[in-house]
Design a protein around this motif. Structure first.
Motif, PDB file in Angstrom:
ATOM      1  N   HIS A  78       0.816  -1.218   0.000  1.00 20.18           N
ATOM      2  CA  HIS A  78       0.000   0.000   0.000  1.00 20.18           C
ATOM      3  C   HIS A  78       0.859   1.281   0.000  1.00 20.18           C
ATOM      4  O   HIS A  78       0.654   2.174  -0.837  1.00 20.18           O
ATOM      5  CB  HIS A  78      -0.888  -0.044   1.255  1.00 20.18           C
ATOM      6  CG  HIS A  78      -1.939   0.998   1.327  1.00 20.18           C
ATOM      7  ND1 HIS A  78      -3.273   0.736   1.116  1.00 20.18           N
ATOM      8  CD2 HIS A  78      -1.866   2.319   1.599  1.00 20.18           C
ATOM      9  CE1 HIS A  78      -3.963   1.853   1.261  1.00 20.18           C
ATOM     10  NE2 HIS A  78      -3.138   2.829   1.564  1.00 20.18           N
ATOM     11  N   HIS A 111       1.592   4.262  -2.783  1.00 17.63           N
ATOM     12  CA  HIS A 111       1.500   5.708  -2.554  1.00 17.63           C
ATOM     13  C   HIS A 111       2.797   6.402  -3.002  1.00 17.63           C
ATOM     14  O   HIS A 111       2.763   7.402  -3.723  1.00 17.63           O
ATOM     15  CB  HIS A 111       1.288   5.992  -1.061  1.00 17.63           C
ATOM     16  CG  HIS A 111      -0.153   5.914  -0.620  1.00 17.63           C
ATOM     17  ND1 HIS A 111      -1.184   6.398  -1.377  1.00 17.63           N
ATOM     18  CD2 HIS A 111      -0.710   5.428   0.523  1.00 17.63           C
ATOM     19  CE1 HIS A 111      -2.331   6.210  -0.723  1.00 17.63           C
ATOM     20  NE2 HIS A 111      -2.074   5.617   0.425  1.00 17.63           N
ATOM     21  N   ASP A 115      -1.037   8.247   5.800  1.00 16.01           N
ATOM     22  CA  ASP A 115      -2.470   8.032   5.611  1.00 16.01           C
ATOM     23  C   ASP A 115      -3.100   7.488   6.888  1.00 16.01           C
ATOM     24  O   ASP A 115      -2.509   7.587   7.974  1.00 16.01           O
ATOM     25  CB  ASP A 115      -2.737   7.144   4.388  1.00 16.01           C
ATOM     26  CG  ASP A 115      -2.285   5.698   4.577  1.00 16.01           C
ATOM     27  OD1 ASP A 115      -1.748   5.360   5.649  1.00 16.01           O
ATOM     28  OD2 ASP A 115      -2.478   4.907   3.631  1.00 16.01           O
ATOM     29  N   ASP A 129      -6.163   7.098  -1.585  1.00 17.01           N
ATOM     30  CA  ASP A 129      -6.085   5.702  -2.008  1.00 17.01           C
ATOM     31  C   ASP A 129      -6.405   5.483  -3.488  1.00 17.01           C
ATOM     32  O   ASP A 129      -5.942   4.507  -4.079  1.00 17.01           O
ATOM     33  CB  ASP A 129      -6.984   4.829  -1.135  1.00 17.01           C
ATOM     34  CG  ASP A 129      -6.270   4.461   0.164  1.00 17.01           C
ATOM     35  OD1 ASP A 129      -5.110   4.882   0.342  1.00 17.01           O
ATOM     36  OD2 ASP A 129      -6.878   3.755   0.985  1.00 17.01           O
TER      37      ASP A 129
HETATM   38 FE   LIG Z   1      -3.649   4.885   1.860  1.00 16.63          FE
END
Ligand SMILES: [Fe+2]
Length: 599
Positions: free
Chosen positions: A125, A129, A148, A361
Motif C-alpha cells: 500500500h 503511494h 495516511d 487511495d
Molecule cells: Fe492509503
C-alpha cells in the motif's frame, strides 16, 4: 506494454492504465457509479481505461493491485483477536466482509477482468503511494513521505527514491522506504477520529475540519497531549485508552474516556455559527449557548489541525535530514491536507515539493502500475504528470444530443472568443456558470473541466454559490483560480508561480494583504487554496480567466466543483444537465454549447 493499476475495497476505488510507461487514463469509480467515495470493485473505471487505451483485457500485460490483501487481513485479524471478547462484533463483521470478497482479490481480478493469475501483481500500500508521487514527479531523486490512515499495517513512511529519465546512474529505479509508523499509531486515523467527533463523516469530512479550523484557536493542544505523544521526527504514539477504532465496528473511533476529556461530540449536520463566523449574530436562529459550544468545536478543529501541521513539519525535517535531497514527494490521504502542505512549502526545508492530485487511495492504482513498470520491470521513465485531465470525455454529438433531450435552450458558438466574452458578461452580472469541457479530473478537485465559476470580488457571491447552488455548510471556503504567471501578485508564497502544488489546488497560501479585499469571496481568513493555470495546460479556461482579468483588473475566478452537495463531481453530459436543472446555476458551458436556464 499495457499495465492496469487497480485500487478498491477500502475507500475511493479507482483504475489507471499505463501504456509503454505513459499514462493513458485514470479515474475513480465514483464518477461512473455516482456513489461518493465508492469503494467497490471499479468495474466501470476499468472499462473506461481499457476503452480509452483502445485495448481489451486480452491486451493487458499486467494487472497490479495497490496493496497486499493477506497482510491487511493479518492486521484486521490480529487487532480483533488482541481485544477479544470486546472485539467480537468487530471480528464477526470484519470476517464476513473479508471472506466475502476482499481476501480473494486475485481470483476476483482474474474472473472479473479476465486475465490469468500469472499476470496479476501486488504492491504494498505505501509503496503504491510513494510510487504514485515519485514516478509522476519531474524529480530524478527525492525524499519520500507517505502518510495516511492505514494500509496493511503501515500508517506513514519516510525514505528516498531515485529514478533518472535518461537511464544514467545505473538506470536502476528505486523506492527505498527506510522508516515506518505502524497501526494503530496513525496521524490519518487520529485526524479521522476528530472528524467523527466534530460531526463529519470519516474519509469524507476531513476537509471540513480543515475548513472549520480557521474559526477557532488551538486551545486544546494540552488535551491532545494526553491522547497522543509525538517525537522529534514526527513519530506518533496514540494512547489507545481513548480510542476504539482498533476494536469497534462503529466509524467514530473514540470512546467514553475521550468524551470525558473533550466533552460531548458535535451532532452531525448541526448548524455551525460562532461570533467569528457571524460577529453580528445575524445567523438565522442565533443562540448564544450554541454559538459558545460551536466555538469550542472550532477550537478543537484548530487544535487537531495545528497538531497535524506540526507533526508533518517534523516528519518533513526528519526525512530531509536523512535523505539529503532538496526535493520532496508526498502521498497518502494526509497529503491532501492543503493547509499543512502550504506550511511545508513555506516553512519546511525542501526547495521543491510534488504531490499528484489523487494523493489518497485512488492514487494507489496509478502508483501500483508505475511501480510495476519502473521498479519490478526496470523500465526507464518517460512520464511526468503536468495536468489532471485523465478521466472520460464526451463527443460534441453526445453533448448536443443530451442538451436537446433536456429541453434547455442553447446556442452553439464555434468562435471560442465570442463564447468566452458572453460567459464573462454573465459572470460580471453576478451570475454563476458551470464549465464542462474535456476529460474529467483525476483526484478530488475540480480543476476547470467540471467546475462552477463565479465572480470572486464580492463577498456576497460566497453566499449565492453556497446557498443556491452547493447547498453546503456556510463555513466552508471557496477557492480562487488564477493565471499562473500572476499568482505571485496575489499569493504570499515564495516562487508560487513555479509551484507543483498550486496547479492541483493542493496548497493553501496567505493572500497578499492589499489583495484580500479584491477577492473577498475566495479569501478565508486571509488565505486561499488556489489553483494556478497555464495556457498550455488548459487554454480555454485560461483564456476565460484572462478575459475576466482584462474586464476587471482581477485575473481570478471563484472555482468550485460541479456537483450538488453529497454527490460526486459530474461525469457525463446527462449528469451535468441534471445538476444544472436541480440548482440555480444560471448558464452551462458544455463544449461549444451555451446552455441557458429557460426551456
Ligand atoms: Fe492509503
Amino acid at each position: 506494454m499495457n499495465i492496469l493499476g487497480v485500487s478498491c475495497y477500502y475507500h475511493d476505488s479507482a483504475a489507471a492504465l499505463l501504456q509503454d510507461g505513459m499514462l493513458t487514463a485514470a479515474a475513480e469509480e465514483e464518477r461512473f457509479s455516482r456513489k461518493k467515495h465508492d469503494s467497490g470493485y471499479p468495474e466501470q473505471a476499468i472499462t473506461f481505461c481499457l476503452k480509452q487505451g483502445g485495448i481489451t483485457a486480452a491486451d493487458l500485460d499486467y494487472v497490479v493491485f495497490y496493496e497486499k490483501p493477506f497482510h491487511k487481513f493479518e492486521r484486521i485479524l490480529l487487532s480483533a483477536l488482541g481485544g477479544f471478547p470486546k472485539t467480537w462484533a468487530f471480528f464477526r463483521e470484519a470476517m464476513t466482509a473479508w471472506f466475502d470478497e476482499k481476501l480473494w482479490v486475485k481470483s476476483q481480478l482474474q474472473t472479473k477482468i479476465g486475465v490469468p493469475t500469472n499476470k496479476i501483481l501486488f504492491v504494498e500500500h505505501h509503496i503504491s503511494h510513494a510510487a504514485s508521487a515519485m514516478f509522476c514527479s519531474p524529480f530524478e531523486d527525492a525524499a519520500v513521505l507517505t502518510i495516511d490512515g492505514v494500509g496493511e499495517w503501515t500508517t506513514a513512511t519516510m525514505g528516498r527514491a531515485t529514478a533518472t529519465f535518461d537511464g544514467s546512474g545505473g538506470g536502476s529505479n528505486t523506492i527505498n522506504l527506510t522508516q515506518e509508523m505502524r497501526f494503530p499509531h496513525s496521524l490519518g486515523l487520529l485526524y479521522s477520529v476528530f472528524t467523527a467527533y466534530l460531526g463529519f463523516r470519516v474519509n469524507n469530512g476531513e476537509y471540513k475540519v480543515m475548513g472549520m479550523a480557521p474559526y477557532g484557536q488551538p486551545k486544546y493542544l494540552d488535551l491532545l497531549d494526553q491522547v497522543v505523544s509525538v517525537d522529534q521526527s514526527g513519530g506518533l504514539h496514540l494512547n489507545m485508552d481513548y480510542f476504539s477504532f482498533h476494536y469497534s465496528v462503529h466509524e467514530k473511533g473514540f470512546n467514553q474516556k475521550f468524551v470525558d476529556l473533550f466533552g460531548p461530540p458535535r451532532q452531525p449536520e448541526s448548524e455551525f455559527f460562532t461570533l467569528t463566523t457571524n460577529p453580528n449574530k445575524n445567523y438565522p436562529g442565533w443562540d448564544d449557548a450554541a454559538a459558545g459550544q460551536n466555538q469550542k468545536f472550532a477550537d478543537i478543529a484548530a487544535s487537531i489541525q495545528r497538531f497535524t501541521e506540526e507533526t508533518i513539519l517534523k516528519m518533513a525535517r526528519a526525512v530531509h535530514a536523512e535523505s539529503g535531497s532538496k526535493n520532496l514527494v508526498m502521498a497518502g490521504g494526509v497529503a491532501l491536507n492543503s493547509v499543512a502542505n502550504g506550511r511545508i512549502v513555506r516553512e519546511g526545508p525542501f526547495e521543491n515539493i510534488f504531490i499528484q492530485p489523487a494523493a489518497g487511495d485512488a492514487g494507489g492504482a496509478l502508483g501500483a502500475a508505475l511501480y510495476a513498470y519502473h521498479v519490478l520491470l526496470g523500465q526507464p521513465r518517460k512520464f511526468v504528470m503536468d495536468h489532471a485531465y485523465w478521466g472520460a470525455d464526451y463527443s460534441e454529438a453526445d453533448m448536443q444530443q443530451a442538451v436537446q433531450e433536456s429541453g434547455f435552450a442553447f446556442e452553439q458558438i464555434d468562435d471560442d472568443d465570442r463564447l468566452l466574452d458572453r460567459v464573462v458578461d454573465t459572470i460580471l452580472n453576478e451570475r454563476v456558470i458551470a464549465w464542462y469541457r474535456g476529460r474529467f479530473e483525476w483526484g478530488p478537485r475540480a480543476l476547470g473541466h467540471r467546475s462552477i465559476l463565479a465572480d470572486p470580488r464580492r463577498e456576497s457571491m460566497k453566499e449565492v454559490v453556497n446557498t443556491k447552488i452547493k447547498f453546503r455548510e456556510p463555513f466552508r471556503p471557496f477557492a480562487p483560480v488564477i493565471m499562473a504567471e500572476r499568482a505571485d501578485e496575489y499569493f504570499a508564497t515564495h516562487n508560487i508561480n513555479q509551484s507543483y502544488l498550486a496547479p492541483y489546488m493542493l496548497m493553501v497560501s496567505p493572500i497578499v494583504d492589499d489583495k484580500q479585499d479584491k477577492i473577498r469571496a475566495v479569501c478565508h481568513n486571509g488565505t486561499g487554496r488556489l489553483q494556478s493555470v497555464r495556457r498550455e495546460v488548459n487554454s480555454g479556461y485560461y483564456a476565460l480567466i484572462e478575459k475576466f482579468g482584462q474586464a476587471t483588473g482581477v485575473p481570478v475566478l471563484l472555482n468550485t466543483s460541479f456537483n450538488l452537495r453529497g454527490e460526486p463531481i459530474v461525469n457525463t453530459p446527462q449528469n451535468a444537465l441534471n445538476t444544472f436543472s436541480k440548482s440555480d446555476i444560471d448558464q452551462l458551458v458544455m463544449g461549444n454549447l451555451l446552455v441557458k436556464k429557460s426551456k
